[in-house]
Design a protein around this motif. Structure first.
Motif, PDB file in Angstrom:
ATOM      1  N   PHE A   1     -23.219  71.255   7.092  1.00 37.87           N
ATOM      2  CA  PHE A   1     -22.677  70.002   7.621  1.00 37.87           C
ATOM      3  C   PHE A   1     -23.558  69.481   8.760  1.00 37.87           C
ATOM      4  O   PHE A   1     -24.288  70.248   9.383  1.00 37.87           O
ATOM      5  N   PRO A   2     -23.484  68.163   9.073  1.00 36.35           N
ATOM      6  CA  PRO A   2     -22.628  67.147   8.435  1.00 36.35           C
ATOM      7  C   PRO A   2     -23.183  66.688   7.091  1.00 36.35           C
ATOM      8  O   PRO A   2     -24.374  66.792   6.821  1.00 36.35           O
ATOM      9  N   VAL A   3     -22.278  66.158   6.259  1.00 43.66           N
ATOM     10  CA  VAL A   3     -22.618  65.631   4.932  1.00 43.66           C
ATOM     11  C   VAL A   3     -22.657  64.109   5.006  1.00 43.66           C
ATOM     12  O   VAL A   3     -21.739  63.490   5.549  1.00 43.66           O
ATOM     13  N   GLU A   4     -23.722  63.529   4.504  1.00 44.36           N
ATOM     14  CA  GLU A   4     -23.838  62.068   4.459  1.00 44.36           C
ATOM     15  C   GLU A   4     -23.122  61.539   3.217  1.00 44.36           C
ATOM     16  O   GLU A   4     -23.566  61.768   2.084  1.00 44.36           O
ATOM     17  N   VAL A   5     -22.007  60.844   3.420  1.00 45.93           N
ATOM     18  CA  VAL A   5     -21.155  60.444   2.292  1.00 45.93           C
ATOM     19  C   VAL A   5     -21.812  59.388   1.402  1.00 45.93           C
ATOM     20  O   VAL A   5     -21.418  59.216   0.250  1.00 45.93           O
ATOM     21  N   ASN A   6     -22.817  58.683   1.899  1.00 50.60           N
ATOM     22  CA  ASN A   6     -23.461  57.642   1.089  1.00 50.60           C
ATOM     23  C   ASN A   6     -24.520  58.189   0.145  1.00 50.60           C
ATOM     24  O   ASN A   6     -25.019  57.459  -0.719  1.00 50.60           O
ATOM     25  N   THR A   7     -24.877  59.460   0.310  1.00 46.05           N
ATOM     26  CA  THR A   7     -25.929  60.025  -0.545  1.00 46.05           C
ATOM     27  C   THR A   7     -25.542  61.363  -1.180  1.00 46.05           C
ATOM     28  O   THR A   7     -26.180  61.786  -2.141  1.00 46.05           O
ATOM     29  N   ALA A   8     -24.525  62.041  -0.669  1.00 41.75           N
ATOM     30  CA  ALA A   8     -24.175  63.385  -1.153  1.00 41.75           C
ATOM     31  C   ALA A   8     -23.673  63.332  -2.593  1.00 41.75           C
ATOM     32  O   ALA A   8     -23.026  62.360  -3.015  1.00 41.75           O
ATOM     33  N   ASP A   9     -23.956  64.398  -3.355  1.00 44.51           N
ATOM     34  CA  ASP A   9     -23.460  64.453  -4.727  1.00 44.51           C
ATOM     35  C   ASP A   9     -21.988  64.870  -4.747  1.00 44.51           C
ATOM     36  O   ASP A   9     -21.401  65.215  -3.722  1.00 44.51           O
ATOM     37  N   TYR A  10     -21.405  64.840  -5.932  1.00 43.37           N
ATOM     38  CA  TYR A  10     -19.966  65.072  -6.098  1.00 43.37           C
ATOM     39  C   TYR A  10     -19.550  66.453  -5.599  1.00 43.37           C
ATOM     40  O   TYR A  10     -18.570  66.602  -4.863  1.00 43.37           O
ATOM     41  N   HIS A  11     -20.293  67.490  -5.983  1.00 41.30           N
ATOM     42  CA  HIS A  11     -19.920  68.858  -5.616  1.00 41.30           C
ATOM     43  C   HIS A  11     -20.038  69.084  -4.110  1.00 41.30           C
ATOM     44  O   HIS A  11     -19.251  69.848  -3.538  1.00 41.30           O
TER      45      HIS A  11
ATOM     46  N   VAL B   1     -16.146  69.149   1.564  1.00 43.48           N
ATOM     47  CA  VAL B   1     -15.807  68.594   2.879  1.00 43.48           C
ATOM     48  C   VAL B   1     -14.293  68.619   3.075  1.00 43.48           C
ATOM     49  O   VAL B   1     -13.554  68.078   2.248  1.00 43.48           O
ATOM     50  N   PRO B   2     -13.784  69.238   4.140  1.00 44.88           N
ATOM     51  CA  PRO B   2     -12.346  69.169   4.430  1.00 44.88           C
ATOM     52  C   PRO B   2     -11.894  67.720   4.562  1.00 44.88           C
ATOM     53  O   PRO B   2     -12.560  66.901   5.192  1.00 44.88           O
ATOM     54  N   GLY B   3     -10.776  67.401   3.941  1.00 44.68           N
ATOM     55  CA  GLY B   3     -10.268  66.039   3.993  1.00 44.68           C
ATOM     56  C   GLY B   3     -10.684  65.170   2.828  1.00 44.68           C
ATOM     57  O   GLY B   3     -10.188  64.051   2.677  1.00 44.68           O
ATOM     58  N   ILE B   4     -11.620  65.659   1.999  1.00 41.62           N
ATOM     59  CA  ILE B   4     -12.034  64.936   0.802  1.00 41.62           C
ATOM     60  C   ILE B   4     -11.574  65.724  -0.415  1.00 41.62           C
ATOM     61  O   ILE B   4     -11.963  66.883  -0.598  1.00 41.62           O
ATOM     62  N   GLY B   5     -10.737  65.092  -1.232  1.00 40.06           N
ATOM     63  CA  GLY B   5     -10.219  65.736  -2.424  1.00 40.06           C
ATOM     64  C   GLY B   5     -10.928  65.264  -3.674  1.00 40.06           C
ATOM     65  O   GLY B   5     -11.902  64.497  -3.627  1.00 40.06           O
ATOM     66  N   VAL B   6     -10.432  65.719  -4.813  1.00 36.42           N
ATOM     67  CA  VAL B   6     -11.044  65.366  -6.095  1.00 36.42           C
ATOM     68  C   VAL B   6     -10.995  63.857  -6.313  1.00 36.42           C
ATOM     69  O   VAL B   6     -11.997  63.230  -6.693  1.00 36.42           O
ATOM     70  N   VAL B   7      -9.842  63.246  -6.068  1.00 37.93           N
ATOM     71  CA  VAL B   7      -9.693  61.807  -6.304  1.00 37.93           C
ATOM     72  C   VAL B   7     -10.556  60.993  -5.333  1.00 37.93           C
ATOM     73  O   VAL B   7     -11.275  60.075  -5.739  1.00 37.93           O
ATOM     74  N   SER B   8     -10.497  61.338  -4.051  1.00 37.24           N
ATOM     75  CA  SER B   8     -11.262  60.571  -3.067  1.00 37.24           C
ATOM     76  C   SER B   8     -12.772  60.755  -3.259  1.00 37.24           C
ATOM     77  O   SER B   8     -13.557  59.824  -3.013  1.00 37.24           O
ATOM     78  N   ALA B   9     -13.211  61.937  -3.720  1.00 35.91           N
ATOM     79  CA  ALA B   9     -14.635  62.139  -3.985  1.00 35.91           C
ATOM     80  C   ALA B   9     -15.104  61.225  -5.114  1.00 35.91           C
ATOM     81  O   ALA B   9     -16.195  60.629  -5.045  1.00 35.91           O
ATOM     82  N   ARG B  10     -14.283  61.088  -6.150  1.00 38.19           N
ATOM     83  CA  ARG B  10     -14.654  60.196  -7.255  1.00 38.19           C
ATOM     84  C   ARG B  10     -14.645  58.737  -6.808  1.00 38.19           C
ATOM     85  O   ARG B  10     -15.488  57.942  -7.241  1.00 38.19           O
ATOM     86  N   ARG B  11     -13.702  58.399  -5.947  1.00 39.14           N
ATOM     87  CA  ARG B  11     -13.668  57.024  -5.436  1.00 39.14           C
ATOM     88  C   ARG B  11     -14.892  56.721  -4.602  1.00 39.14           C
ATOM     89  O   ARG B  11     -15.433  55.606  -4.646  1.00 39.14           O
ATOM     90  N   ILE B  12     -15.363  57.691  -3.828  1.00 41.93           N
ATOM     91  CA  ILE B  12     -16.568  57.499  -3.011  1.00 41.93           C
ATOM     92  C   ILE B  12     -17.768  57.235  -3.911  1.00 41.93           C
ATOM     93  O   ILE B  12     -18.572  56.319  -3.672  1.00 41.93           O
ATOM     94  N   LEU B  13     -17.929  58.035  -4.967  1.00 47.70           N
ATOM     95  CA  LEU B  13     -19.056  57.862  -5.884  1.00 47.70           C
ATOM     96  C   LEU B  13     -19.037  56.487  -6.531  1.00 47.70           C
ATOM     97  O   LEU B  13     -20.085  55.849  -6.719  1.00 47.70           O
ATOM     98  N   SER B  14     -17.838  56.011  -6.864  1.00 52.16           N
ATOM     99  CA  SER B  14     -17.718  54.705  -7.503  1.00 52.16           C
ATOM    100  C   SER B  14     -17.971  53.565  -6.510  1.00 52.16           C
ATOM    101  O   SER B  14     -18.717  52.630  -6.802  1.00 52.16           O
TER     102      SER B  14
END
Length: 349
Positions: free
Chosen positions: A293-303, A308-321
């Motif tokens: 960490f820290p993870v850059e949410v604008n470039t990090a891959d799905y896995h 990241v604590p606080g990011i779930g399966v649904v929110s991770a997919r929403r970020i990618l989209s």
């Protein structure tokens, strides 16, 4: 007392289907007459208590009456072992046959397969039920031999392997023939008791991980041990508190194994075999691996996002989209469902 919705006394329970729906099930035993003498069980043969037994017709009528009144959406049928595993399984098959064929019941049925029953009977039971489960009960052969001497580990794993093969064969048949009969289309699950024996959280998670891989289980259920009977082989009821928080942490860890691509060896180790009671397992892992960490949410891959604590399966997919169209900031992450009070310490955007 004039109140509605009290469910403490059990009977009707709530479960969740694979698509997330909450369904109400009539959960009961065919009988509490048992030939086994498991130390942790209130229905063990050496325990002096009233015994009762449904006939298959009584149980089928009860289920249909409850269903017609809209009390339930399905049946969760288990049983103590009366006479023998074969005889008990035959009674369960008669019950489900009445429901499926005589009453035309197409609702959800979860049935407990009895270890030691003839494989042909288990196969017939799986053709009538939507889900089968074989309870492993205790996490090790040593504990099973000590607390449930009538049960053997091999006898438990054998029907699990059979159910897996039957499910795979059924899926292959249904791909060729659309109307071929299904076998346990909702898969299989198991349950183990936590706290009645001295196995560590690491041992339990490694066992769960192995069963997911080997037997294709849909779910492992953990049940915190509650003292309902006296035995010198069990924790003393006077000083023992049910390990409910431990059960909760195991469920959270199990979720990480199933949906977040974690491995048991990442969460615990032989040197650190106990889950942190103060932190959820994902946050505890993150605090121990700050080098990621820290993870850059604008470039990090799905896995990576899933870690990241606080990011779930649904929110991770929403970020990618969402980031395909714009750069994400803290405000946008909150709107996407990220729990910022946890995630803010582990991300940049």
């Amino acid at each position: 007392g004039g109140r509605l919705g009290k469910t403490i006394a059990a009977g009707c329970c709530h479960s969740f289907s694979a698509d997330g729906r909450c369904i109400s099930l009539l959960k009961l035993l065919l009988t509490n007459v048992c030939v086994y003498d498991c130390q942790y069980c209130v229905n063990r043969t050496s325990n002096d208590l009233p015994r009762a037994m449904f006939t298959p017709r009584e149980l089928a009528d009860l289920t249909i009456d409850f269903y017609r009144r809209n009390y339930i959406e399905g049946l969760f049928l288990s049983s103590a072992v009366v006479r023998s595993p074969d005889y008990t399984t035959e009674l369960m098959i008669r019950t489900l046959t009445l429901l499926r064929e005589d009453y035309g019941f197409s609702g959800y049925i979860h049935a407990k397969a009895i270890p030691g029953a003839d494989p042909l009977l288990t196969a017939r039971l799986g053709r009538l039920a939507d889900r089968l489960s074989v309870n492993i009960e205790l996490p090790s052969s040593k504990s099973l031999a000590l607390l449930a001497p009538d049960k053997k580990t091999d006898a438990i794993f054998q029907p699990m392997a059979q159910i897996k093969q039957e499910i795979l064969q059924s899926k292959a048949e249904r791909q060729k023939f659309r109307h071929a009969p299904a076998f346990a289309p909702a898969g299989q699950s198991t349950q183990m008791i936590v706290g009645a024996s001295d196995e560590t959280d690491y041992h339990i998670l490694k066992l769960s991980e192995g069963m997911y891989r080997k037997y294709g289980l849909k779910r492992v259920f953990f049940s915190a041990y509650v003292p309902v009977t006296h035995s010198p082989l069990l924790p003393s009821p006077l000083s023992f508190r049910p390990p409910l928080l431990r059960e909760h942490r195991l469920y959270q860890s199990d979720w990480l194994l199933r949906f977040y691509h974690f491995q048991a060896d990442e969460l615990l180790s032989p040197d650190h075999p106990t889950l942190n009671p103060q932190l959820d397992p994902k946050c505890s892992w993150a605090m121990s691996h700050l080098e990621y960490f820290p993870v850059e949410v604008n470039t990090a891959d799905y896995h990576t996002l899933l870690r990241v604590p606080g990011i779930g399966v649904v929110s991770a997919r929403r970020i990618l989209s969402a980031r395909r169209w714009r750069s994400l900031d803290h405000t946008a992450l909150g709107k996407l469902g990220v729990v910022l009070k946890r995630a803010q310490y582990f991300i940049t955007c």
